[in-house]
Design a protein around this motif. Structure first.
Motif, PDB file in Angstrom:
ATOM      1  N   SER A   3      -4.916  -4.886   5.795  1.00  0.00           N
ATOM      2  CA  SER A   3      -3.806  -3.921   5.845  1.00  0.00           C
ATOM      3  C   SER A   3      -4.352  -2.528   5.565  1.00  0.00           C
ATOM      4  O   SER A   3      -4.182  -1.953   4.480  1.00  0.00           O
ATOM      5  N   PRO A  63      -5.603 -13.377   8.694  1.00  0.00           N
ATOM      6  CA  PRO A  63      -4.405 -12.803   8.083  1.00  0.00           C
ATOM      7  C   PRO A  63      -3.863 -11.652   8.921  1.00  0.00           C
ATOM      8  O   PRO A  63      -4.620 -10.931   9.586  1.00  0.00           O
ATOM      9  N   GLN A  79      -2.685  -4.526  -1.911  1.00  0.00           N
ATOM     10  CA  GLN A  79      -1.983  -5.738  -2.327  1.00  0.00           C
ATOM     11  C   GLN A  79      -1.693  -6.679  -1.159  1.00  0.00           C
ATOM     12  O   GLN A  79      -1.490  -7.872  -1.343  1.00  0.00           O
ATOM     13  N   ARG A  80      -1.698  -6.137   0.048  1.00  0.00           N
ATOM     14  CA  ARG A  80      -1.397  -6.950   1.243  1.00  0.00           C
ATOM     15  C   ARG A  80      -2.662  -7.547   1.843  1.00  0.00           C
ATOM     16  O   ARG A  80      -2.592  -8.351   2.756  1.00  0.00           O
ATOM     17  N   GLY A  81      -3.825  -7.115   1.332  1.00  0.00           N
ATOM     18  CA  GLY A  81      -5.072  -7.667   1.835  1.00  0.00           C
ATOM     19  C   GLY A  81      -5.937  -6.609   2.478  1.00  0.00           C
ATOM     20  O   GLY A  81      -5.484  -5.509   2.818  1.00  0.00           O
TER      21      GLY A  81
END
Length: 633
Positions: free
Chosen positions: A357, A270, A352-354
């Motif tokens: 992040s 990701p 929330q972005r992983g």
């Protein structure tokens, strides 16, 4: 005889303040009243009015009245008016930093990992109307990943550098930020620009399909291939993957023309949706200095996210914010702790972005310079041809030992060995007087400063010994050597200790400006022939310290006596301090007796047994040199 008195209207009132743009966090000014001859005279408390700023009383500096002016947020200029006894004065000050926009451009605009190793970064400084802002101050450029090298000026307000791509092979988004820092490279004041750079990755996709089939893949609207599979069905397909695209659409055509389509997992990690830059990355541990943390967010495709919930925390300092800016930018202000810490880290995360992040930025907390110097000489009486140790201790403004300082021992005669630091903040040097000479008193001294800083942040001016001096230091107060300055149009340069002598103070206004950072300036007023200076700073380098030592004619030997309670140790040494073993000596006591005598490495020790104080003398038989001491058992 008729006596005429100068009328009151012959007096004038003036406001003394900076002659260049002022800092948004405040500046000093003074109100001075002058008589008909131009000499400053005492002034009563003036009525003060400030437009666009708050006024605070400054320190007492008679006959001046001093104030601290703090511009209000967003103010572009400040007007100060003073009135006393019918006299009035007014001054206007422009608040920096200049209204500048920073534009960044990259060529190629979307470099590809595995294909490109670097790109050309252009930074352009311009005013809101689009015209070039050629202030002469180079921008401070930071990159969240990769690095920026070789920044150079290529034209008015235009700079160019190389952006070197990171070594990683997966696609990600880089943020390049250019600060038009003002008035110095370590400032958080000024304008900044940023560019989000999607870094695609050039990779070769391996796989297995039907023998001799034709394979192609579509990624983000771009088709790659076809390539032919081998007789065993294996293939290798070169592709370019932009950030945020983990899947591709495959197309397989077999030998007879049948077409099969299927999704293909590119097996890529990701992408990181968060990039942060800290300015500056080096701060003094003084409890007040600040840094600016700017974070940019992006979705998987490299587009900014306006409502990202990003958190930030520091291990030791404090963070306030965030304040949201245009294009998904978030800003925090970091305040350094007062205590030194070697592991300071600022961590920003966007859960929330992983998990990827997340940013962790190291910040160096720097100890301040030498502020206090102490010195001691091992012997109060030193003979020509002998030597003695000189110990220098250095501490910072908080009383902590300051390791790494520069120590310069000095004396009008003799020489010194290079100072050795042990323990931290304590330096020892050996002073060797000339081999022969007459008796005299000698001032043995030392000067200590630093250690040296790297980037200019402050200009200070002070008066010492009938002369004015200027110095350049960084945010921590560490002196910065070899800095170009312009003093009323004349070019000078600071020495190794960051200071330069300007000469005797002359009545008038003195403007000291940095040769590279023109916003970094100091305006100094010299009032009258007496040399009253405003504003005046403390010396950048603390005063030298000294101790008077009696220098005696040379002697063939020295007899040394050391008393510890009732225990006495004596020995004979030559002029260089070497112990002479086997010398014949005569030992006498004024009373009592000596017992428990021991000899070790040419030194003899014994214990004095007596009901009261005893005088002990030790004489070298060959030369008659004698040492005396009192022992109190």
């Amino acid at each position: 005889m008729v006596l005429l008195c100068a009328p009151a209207w012959a007096d004038t009132l003036e406001i003394l303040g900076p002659a260049s743009a002022v800092a948004p966090d405040g500046f000093a000014l003074a109100v001075v009243r002058k008589d008909a001859s131009g000499a400053p005279v005492p002034v009563s408390v003036p009525a003060m009015v400030a437009e666009g700023a708050e006024l605070r009383d400054g320190p007492e500096e008679p006959p001046l009245r001093t104030f601290v002016v703090v511009p209000r947020p967003g103010a572009r200029d400040v007007v100060v008016r003073a009135r006393v006894d019918g006299l009035e004065a007014q001054a206007r000050y422009v608040v920096g930093p200049p209204a500048t926009e920073v534009r960044l451009a990259l060529e190629p605009p979307a470099p590809v990992k595995g294909k490109d190793k670097e790109a050309v970064l252009t930074v352009r400084m311009q005013r809101p109307d689009g015209s070039v802002d050629d202030s002469g101050a180079p921008p401070v450029v930071r990159a969240s990943i990769g690095r920026v090298e070789g920044l150079e000026r290529t034209g008015p307000g235009t700079y160019r550098a190389r952006y070197v791509l990171p070594d990683t092979r997966y696609p990600e988004v880089a943020i390049l930020v250019a600060f038009s820092a003002w008035p110095h490279p370590q400032s958080i004041q000024g304008a900044y620009g940023r560019v989000l750079v999607p870094l695609a990755a050039s990779v070769t996709l391996p796989g297995t399909t039907e023998p001799d089939a034709q394979i192609s893949i579509d990624i983000a609207g771009t088709s790659f291939g076809p390539v032919a599979a081998g007789p065993d069905g294996r293939f290798r397909l070169p592709i370019i993957v932009p950030p945020g695209h983990r899947m591709g659409q495959g197309r397989v055509v077999d030998r007879v023309g049948n077409v099969r389509r299927m999704p293909i997992d590119l097996m890529l990690p990701p992408t990181d949706g968060l990039a942060c830059v800290l300015q500056p990355q080096r701060l003094p541990a003084d409890g007040t200095s600040r840094a600016r943390l700017v974070c940019a967010t992006s979705d998987p495709l490299g587009k900014p996210v306006e409502d990202a919930h990003v958190t930030a925390q520091a291990r030791h300092g404090t963070l306030t914010g965030p304040v949201r800016g245009e294009g998904g930018l978030l800003e925090w202000r970091y305040t350094a702790p007062r205590a030194l810490a070697e592991d300071e880290r600022i961590t920003a995360a966007w859960p929330q972005r992983g998990a990827g992040s997340r940013e962790e930025i190291a910040l160096q907390l720097v100890q301040g310079p030498v502020a206090e110097v102490g010195m001691s000489v091992a012997e109060a009486l030193v003979h020509h041809g002998s030597r003695t140790d000189v110990r220098v201790t250095v501490r910072d403004a908080f009383g902590r030992p300051r390791p790494g300082a520069v120590v310069e021992p000095r004396a009008p005669v003799g020489s010194f060995s290079p100072p050795v630091e042990s323990p931290p903040g304590t330096f020892t040097s050996t002073w060797t007087p000339p081999p022969t000479g007459d008796a005299e008193d000698v001032a043995v001294g030392a000067r200590a400063w630093g250690p040296a800083g790297t980037e200019p942040a402050r200009i200070t001016v002070w008066k010492e010994g009938g002369a004015l001096y200027a110095g350049v230091s960084d945010l921590a107060g560490l002196p910065v050597p070899s800095q170009p300055l312009r003093v009323d149009g004349q070019e000078v340069r600071t020495g190794e200790d960051g200071t330069v002598r300007l000469g005797p103070p002359k009545p008038g206004t003195l403007q000291v400006t940095h040769g590279v950072w023109p916003g970094l300036a100091r305006t100094v007023y010299v009032l009258g022939e007496g040399g009253l200076v405003f504003p005046v700073d403390g010396p950048l380098v603390p005063p030298a310290v000294s101790q008077v030592v009696k220098l005696a004619p040379e002697v063939p030997v020295n007899v040394r006596l050391k008393v510890e309670g009732s225990r006495v140790t004596y020995w004979v040494e030559d002029a260089r301090g070497q112990v002479l073993e086997g010398r014949k000596v005569y030992v006498a006591l004024s009373g009592g007796e000596r017992v428990d005598e021991q000899v070790h490495d040419g030194r003899t020790s014994f214990t004095v047994r007596a009901p009261g104080p005893v005088g002990v003398s030790v004489a070298d038989v060959s030369t008659g040199v004698t040492a005396l001491a009192e022992v109190r058992p």
